[in-house]
Design an enzyme around this catalytic site. Structure first.
Site, short mmCIF file in Angstrom:
data_model
loop_
_atom_site.label_atom_id
_atom_site.label_comp_id
_atom_site.label_asym_id
_atom_site.label_seq_id
_atom_site.Cartn_x
_atom_site.Cartn_y
_atom_site.Cartn_z
NE ARG A 165 -4.70 -1.35 0.14
CZ ARG A 165 -4.21 -3.02 -0.30
NH1 ARG A 165 -3.51 -4.01 -1.20
NH2 ARG A 165 -5.45 -3.63 0.19
CB SER A 235 -8.98 -1.58 2.94
OG SER A 235 -9.02 -3.06 2.98
CD GLU A 331 -4.35 2.76 1.56
OE1 GLU A 331 -2.93 2.75 2.46
OE2 GLU A 331 -4.24 2.79 0.51
N1 EPU Z 1 -10.41 -10.88 9.89
C1 EPU Z 1 -11.98 -10.83 10.43
N2 EPU Z 1 -13.10 -10.22 10.27
C2 EPU Z 1 -13.32 -9.33 9.31
C3 EPU Z 1 -12.29 -9.07 8.88
C4 EPU Z 1 -10.81 -9.89 7.99
O1 EPU Z 1 -11.58 -12.31 11.36
O2 EPU Z 1 -14.12 -8.18 9.85
C5 EPU Z 1 -10.30 -11.56 9.13
C6 EPU Z 1 -10.55 -12.91 8.04
O3 EPU Z 1 -11.29 -13.98 8.65
C7 EPU Z 1 -8.90 -12.86 8.22
C8 EPU Z 1 -8.46 -11.58 7.96
O4 EPU Z 1 -8.82 -11.32 9.15
O5 EPU Z 1 -8.43 -13.74 8.19
C9 EPU Z 1 -7.81 -10.95 6.82
O6 EPU Z 1 -9.56 -10.38 6.07
P1 EPU Z 1 -9.07 -10.29 4.63
O7 EPU Z 1 -8.77 -11.98 3.84
O8 EPU Z 1 -10.42 -10.15 4.57
O9 EPU Z 1 -8.20 -9.11 4.08
P2 EPU Z 1 -8.32 -7.99 4.74
O10 EPU Z 1 -6.43 -8.26 5.64
O11 EPU Z 1 -9.03 -7.62 5.65
C10 EPU Z 1 -7.12 -7.01 2.81
C11 EPU Z 1 -6.59 -6.07 1.67
C12 EPU Z 1 -8.20 -5.32 1.38
C13 EPU Z 1 -8.26 -6.83 0.18
C14 EPU Z 1 -7.93 -8.04 1.03
C15 EPU Z 1 -8.25 -9.46 0.31
C16 EPU Z 1 -5.89 -4.04 3.03
C17 EPU Z 1 -5.86 -3.28 3.46
N3 EPU Z 1 -6.78 -4.86 2.91
O12 EPU Z 1 -8.10 -7.13 3.02
O13 EPU Z 1 -8.38 -4.84 0.38
O14 EPU Z 1 -9.62 -6.90 -0.80
O15 EPU Z 1 -6.90 -8.58 1.59
O16 EPU Z 1 -6.88 -9.66 -0.72
O17 EPU Z 1 -4.42 -4.54 2.79
C18 EPU Z 1 -9.03 -2.20 0.03
O18 EPU Z 1 -7.37 -2.06 -0.15
O19 EPU Z 1 -10.09 -1.19 -0.05
C19 EPU Z 1 -9.13 -3.54 0.07
C20 EPU Z 1 -10.23 -3.95 0.54
#
Ligand code: EPU
Length: 336
Positions: A165, A235, A331
């Site tokens: 990012r 995010s 972000e």
């Molecule tokens: N999780 C929870 N509760 C929640 C959300 C997430 O427990 O409410 C846990 C999930 O179960 C998982 C972990 O946190 O174990 C990561 O969650 P997720 O895979 O949904 O991804 P994220 O890290 O929350 C990042 C990016 C997203 C991208 C996803 C998939 C960032 C800031 N965000 O989210 O990007 O779509 O990975 O690769 O890096 C964006 O930047 O706008 C965005 C949506």
């Protein structure tokens, strides 16, 4: 000037958070020459500049003084390059539409980045990434126009200094250039990236770029709110990276905490999980809320403004800090 500058232009529909905003002046130049002319005019008048892409990673204040420029450069084309192709995409091309068109051409490389809202020109700024792939992996070069003298230069992917990012556009080049065109390098050789979640199951059989892109769209639609119906900027926080000993201490108390060791020795944590553990998923206060299916996304319920959103986000971050001792960083960028 041959381009039309609109006074008192409403930008409420031009940001995915749906925040109310009026630009003192607004212009959408349709060519690089027109863009150069606009920038020269803004310099001559001493107008502060705000650059607008798809408005999907941006927090707009109630009023933007000076000139808001949204490049309306919307052409893209392919150029053969070895076993693959080089894709030239101008800054105003819609990222998701481009991804679907490229996947439809059977080209590998951007399919995991389907359904990310926004324009191509903004994609390198935060090095968009999802489902195990980051833009920096497929980007070859970025064409720029410099704000101070209108000269054009081309940066290689290496010079963009991409990280999670992050890029040179958030740092040294912040406020100094306009991105006019991306050059991507895609492949015709199958190279599916299906490590994330249950992507592999969703495209079981013979994966094609289009099948992967459609699976990614399905996953995103399940978790992420559609800005057309619920204002949001994806995010709202970056996933924090903490020192290994901090992660170890947290894992001692929370053995199931998602954690991802990084090449630099730090450990990336999931901000969504941290917020969720604070019991904030679905929490609403005033005109804003934490999305009920992905706690990393803050939603605008309507009627709110930027200051309120920042205060709401501050309360979320404070709760995480108090419970885990981890600082969350915003972000989306703040305009104006
Ligand atoms: N999780 C929870 N509760 C929640 C959300 C997430 O427990 O409410 C846990 C999930 O179960 C998982 C972990 O946190 O174990 C990561 O969650 P997720 O895979 O949904 O991804 P994220 O890290 O929350 C990042 C990016 C997203 C991208 C996803 C998939 C960032 C800031 N965000 O989210 O990007 O779509 O990975 O690769 O890096 C964006 O930047 O706008 C965005 C949506």
């Amino acid at each position: 000037m041959s381009v039309v500058i609109r006074p008192e232009h409403d930008l409420s529909g031009a940001n995915t958070l749906g925040l109310p905003c009026v630009a003192e002046r607004f212009v959408a130049p349709g060519s690089v020459a027109a863009l150069r002319e606009v920038l020269a005019g803004a310099r001559a008048h001493g107008w502060p500049l705000t650059l607008l892409g798809g408005g999907s990673n941006l927090i707009l204040p109630a009023r933007l003084s000076g000139l808001v420029v949204q490049p309306a450069l919307t052409r893209w084309w392919l150029e053969p390059a070895g076993e693959g192709v080089r894709v030239h995409a101008e800054a105003g091309v819609d990222w998701h539409r481009l991804v679907m068109a490229l996947a439809g051409h059977g080209l590998w490389g951007t399919e995991n980045l389907a359904l990310i809202p926004g324009h191509c020109g903004a994609a390198p700024i935060q090095n968009i990434g999802a489902y195990g792939v980051e833009l920096g992996e497929v980007l070859e070069a970025v064409h720029l126009l410099h704000l101070d003298d209108g000269r054009e230069t081309v940066l290689s992917a290496g010079e963009c200094d991409f990280a999670y990012r992050d890029s040179v556009f958030k740092r040294e080049l912040n406020g100094r250039v306009v991105i006019t065109r991306l050059v991507l390098r895609l492949s015709r050789t199958p190279r599916p990236r299906l490590d994330y979640g249950d992507l592999a199951r969703r495209v079981a059989g013979c994966p094609t770029p289009l099948a992967v892109a459609e699976a990614v769209c399905a996953v995103r639609r399940e978790k992420l709110p559609d800005p057309a119906t619920l204002g949001n900027a994806g995010s709202f926080f970056q996933n924090p990276r903490v020192a290994a000993d901090v992660a170890e201490r947290l894992l001692h108390d929370h053995p199931r905490m998602p954690h991802f060791p990084q090449p630099d020795g730090r450990v990336k944590l999931a901000a969504g999980w941290l917020i969720d553990q604070c019991g904030l998923k679905g929490w609403r206060d005033g005109h804003f809320g934490v999305h009920d299916r992905q706690a990393l996304v803050l939603v605008h319920l309507g009627g709110g403004c930027a200051a309120e959103l920042l205060a709401f986000a501050g309360r979320v971050a404070e709760r995480v800090e108090a419970r885990f001792g981890v600082t969350l960083e915003r972000e989306p960028r703040l305009a104006g």
